[in-house]
Design a protein around this motif. Structure first.
Motif, PDB file in Angstrom:
ATOM      1  N   GLN A   1       0.827  -1.205   0.000  1.00 39.71           N
ATOM      2  CA  GLN A   1       0.000   0.000   0.000  1.00 39.71           C
ATOM      3  C   GLN A   1       0.862   1.256   0.000  1.00 39.71           C
ATOM      4  OE1 GLN A   1      -2.390  -0.805   3.440  1.00 39.71           O
ATOM      5  NE2 GLN A   1      -3.857  -2.088   2.309  1.00 39.71           N
ATOM      6  N   ARG A   2       1.952   1.231   0.741  1.00 39.21           N
ATOM      7  CA  ARG A   2       2.848   2.385   0.740  1.00 39.21           C
ATOM      8  C   ARG A   2       3.534   2.537  -0.623  1.00 39.21           C
ATOM      9  NH1 ARG A   2       0.400   2.273   4.634  1.00 39.21           N
ATOM     10  NH2 ARG A   2      -0.748   3.738   3.356  1.00 39.21           N
ATOM     11  N   LEU A   3       3.892   1.399  -1.226  1.00 36.37           N
ATOM     12  CA  LEU A   3       4.552   1.446  -2.538  1.00 36.37           C
ATOM     13  C   LEU A   3       3.621   1.951  -3.623  1.00 36.37           C
ATOM     14  CD1 LEU A   3       6.528  -1.916  -2.384  1.00 36.37           C
ATOM     15  CD2 LEU A   3       7.503   0.384  -2.304  1.00 36.37           C
ATOM     16  N   GLN A   4       2.328   1.860  -3.403  1.00 33.79           N
ATOM     17  CA  GLN A   4       1.367   2.402  -4.355  1.00 33.79           C
ATOM     18  C   GLN A   4       1.207   3.906  -4.205  1.00 33.79           C
ATOM     19  OE1 GLN A   4      -1.811  -0.384  -3.226  1.00 33.79           O
ATOM     20  NE2 GLN A   4      -1.839  -1.113  -5.343  1.00 33.79           N
ATOM     21  N   GLU A   5       1.808   4.451  -3.151  1.00 41.82           N
ATOM     22  CA  GLU A   5       1.741   5.889  -2.917  1.00 41.82           C
ATOM     23  C   GLU A   5       3.109   6.502  -3.209  1.00 41.82           C
ATOM     24  OE1 GLU A   5       0.174   6.084   1.049  1.00 41.82           O
ATOM     25  OE2 GLU A   5      -1.749   5.224   0.455  1.00 41.82           O
ATOM     26  N   GLU A   6       3.718   7.205  -2.243  1.00 42.30           N
ATOM     27  CA  GLU A   6       4.988   7.872  -2.495  1.00 42.30           C
ATOM     28  C   GLU A   6       6.186   6.947  -2.368  1.00 42.30           C
ATOM     29  OE1 GLU A   6       5.814  11.609  -0.593  1.00 42.30           O
ATOM     30  OE2 GLU A   6       3.683  11.991  -0.297  1.00 42.30           O
ATOM     31  N   THR A   7       6.079   5.944  -1.536  1.00 36.42           N
ATOM     32  CA  THR A   7       7.227   5.106  -1.219  1.00 36.42           C
ATOM     33  C   THR A   7       7.691   4.317  -2.437  1.00 36.42           C
ATOM     34  OG1 THR A   7       6.540   4.918   1.082  1.00 36.42           O
ATOM     35  CG2 THR A   7       8.002   3.210   0.251  1.00 36.42           C
ATOM     36  N   ARG A   8       8.998   4.199  -2.585  1.00 33.94           N
ATOM     37  CA  ARG A   8       9.575   3.416  -3.672  1.00 33.94           C
ATOM     38  C   ARG A   8      10.536   2.331  -3.175  1.00 33.94           C
ATOM     39  NH1 ARG A   8       5.849   4.971  -5.519  1.00 33.94           N
ATOM     40  NH2 ARG A   8       5.458   6.247  -7.372  1.00 33.94           N
ATOM     41  N   ILE A   9      11.023   2.450  -1.943  1.00 36.77           N
ATOM     42  CA  ILE A   9      11.944   1.464  -1.376  1.00 36.77           C
ATOM     43  C   ILE A   9      11.424   1.035  -0.015  1.00 36.77           C
ATOM     44  CG2 ILE A   9      14.283   1.088  -0.473  1.00 36.77           C
ATOM     45  CD1 ILE A   9      15.289   3.044  -2.578  1.00 36.77           C
ATOM     46  N   ALA A  10      11.402  -0.272   0.239  1.00 38.29           N
ATOM     47  CA  ALA A  10      10.940  -0.778   1.529  1.00 38.29           C
ATOM     48  C   ALA A  10      11.807  -1.950   1.947  1.00 38.29           C
ATOM     49  CB  ALA A  10       9.469  -1.214   1.446  1.00 38.29           C
ATOM     50  N   ALA A  11      11.928  -2.138   3.257  1.00 36.70           N
ATOM     51  CA  ALA A  11      12.688  -3.277   3.780  1.00 36.70           C
ATOM     52  C   ALA A  11      12.034  -3.775   5.044  1.00 36.70           C
ATOM     53  CB  ALA A  11      14.140  -2.876   4.049  1.00 36.70           C
TER      54      ALA A  11
END
Length: 389
Positions: A237-247
């Motif tokens: 859900q965050r990657l569908q918004e502003e976020t592009r990198i997650a760990a």
């Protein structure tokens, strides 16, 4: 007296907890960067047995080392097959959205400590002793420093410390859905009032309550799959918004005993995380790479407890619509006795950091000079890995 949310944030609601092999509280960290490419790094804490997860059934040495081990699973090619628990990932393999790098490792050698091994994995330094590069920061944070226009997503109110992987001078957001805050009803109502006038924080608080409900029970039970789903869904859900990198990290990979029972639980959690990311991301999946890495592999021989001990060479798993998958990338060393590292482990033939560096180069367009210098000090990336479509 007026109470502001920043005062609450400073008061210590952000908790910190770190357990090496089986962390019950899993941080998810995010960073917003320009462009459409998305990257998720999953740290598999405890040392995944790559020889069992992705089985070299075509190597005659496997049977000699593990005579009683199961020798089946969905075939990937003439040499390798998946552990049966990973069978739901076979359609991704067939679609070119799943790949494996085998016989890989960080530069860490010999001591085989979870804590040191994980530090080297996340720090990305070029050493064998487990010492960190100056600053003790993470390679993914250093990578963000070389992305023009990188920015930070607004921080979430409830959480704990960032993974070392994303720790450093570049600010990132932190969220811990299973932080187990155990807030009193009065404190919970107070947070509701504080966040009521801020839609972003109100939504984050509501999600914290909903996700916390998913974390109840023994973290080593079947609730782990529900936890993985919650982590992955929130991340997507965050990657569908502003976020592009997650760990984020998943535990349960330290399979010293009865590996036939313990490893499938960890693999099922990973399958849940990957398939949930794919389902939730929808069209954004085609712009995504998921990289699952572990601090070291495990011994080539089964021990007396039906498990495996801390080893060296192992496997890294990749998924995503941006992959040129359907391949096992390896300079396979073989499993004959003379080919083992220190007569006990799968011999590492490729640097895991090089695999990560080529993903950063080809997926996020980081310059090779920065990758071999600042991001992974002392690394020689070698020939292109060709992981990105």
């Amino acid at each position: 007296m007026t109470i502001h949310r920043r005062q609450v944030l400073r008061s210590g609601l952000a908790l910190g907890c770190s357990l090496a092999a089986t962390p019950f509280m899993t941080p998810v960290t995010f960073a917003a960067t320009p462009g459409e490419a998305r990257l998720v790094v999953i740290v598999l804490r405890g040392g995944m047995d790559g020889l069992d997860a992705v089985r070299p059934l075509g190597d005659p040495g496997l049977k000699a080392l593990r005579p009683d081990a199961a020798r089946d699973g969905p075939a990937l090619d003439g040499m390798f097959a998946l552990h049966p628990t990973l069978a739901p990932l076979l359609p991704l393999w067939q679609a070119g959205e799943f790949a494996v790098a085998h016989a890989v490792s960080t530069p860490y050698r010999d001591r085989r400590s979870h804590f040191d091994g994980q530090d080297v994995l996340e720090n990305g330094g070029n050493n064998a002793e487990g010492t960190l590069t100056p600053g003790g920061d993470g390679w993914l944070n250093r990578a963000i420093a070389h992305l023009p226009g990188a920015r930070t997503e607004t921080a979430f109110a409830v959480g704990h410390t960032t993974l070392m992987l994303l720790r450093g001078t570049q600010a990132v957001s932190t969220w811990a859905p299973d932080a187990g805050l155990d807030l009193s009803p009065q404190t919970d109502r107070l947070l509701e009032r504080i966040y009521a006038q801020d839609p972003l924080f109100a939504q984050a608080h509501a999600e914290a309550e909903a996700l916390a409900a998913l974390q109840g029970g023994d973290p080593m039970s079947s609730n782990k799959a529900r936890r993985a789903e919650a982590l992955a869904r929130f991340t997507a859900q965050r990657l569908q918004e502003e976020t592009r990198i997650a760990a984020f990290s998943l535990g349960g990979w330290d399979t010293h005993a009865r590996q036939d029972r313990t490893l499938p639980r960890a693999l099922a959690e990973l399958v849940t995380a990957i398939t949930t990311l794919r389902e939730t991301l929808g069209p954004d999946w085609r712009k995504t790479v998921v990289m699952a890495v572990t601090e070291f592999g495990r011994t080539a021989r089964i021990n007396g407890s039906g498990g495996t001990d801390h080893g060296t060479g192992g496997a890294a798993l990749f998924a995503g619509g941006a992959l040129a998958g359907g391949r096992v990338l390896t300079d396979w060393p073989g499993l004959r006795e003379s080919a083992l590292f220190q007569d006990r482990d799968l011999m590492p033939t490729r640097d895991l950091r090089a695999m990560a560096a080529w993903v950063l180069r080809d997926h996020l367009a980081l310059p090779r000079s920065a990758l071999e210098g600042a991001v992974f000090p002392g690394l020689e990336m070698g020939a292109p890995a060709g992981l990105i479509a």
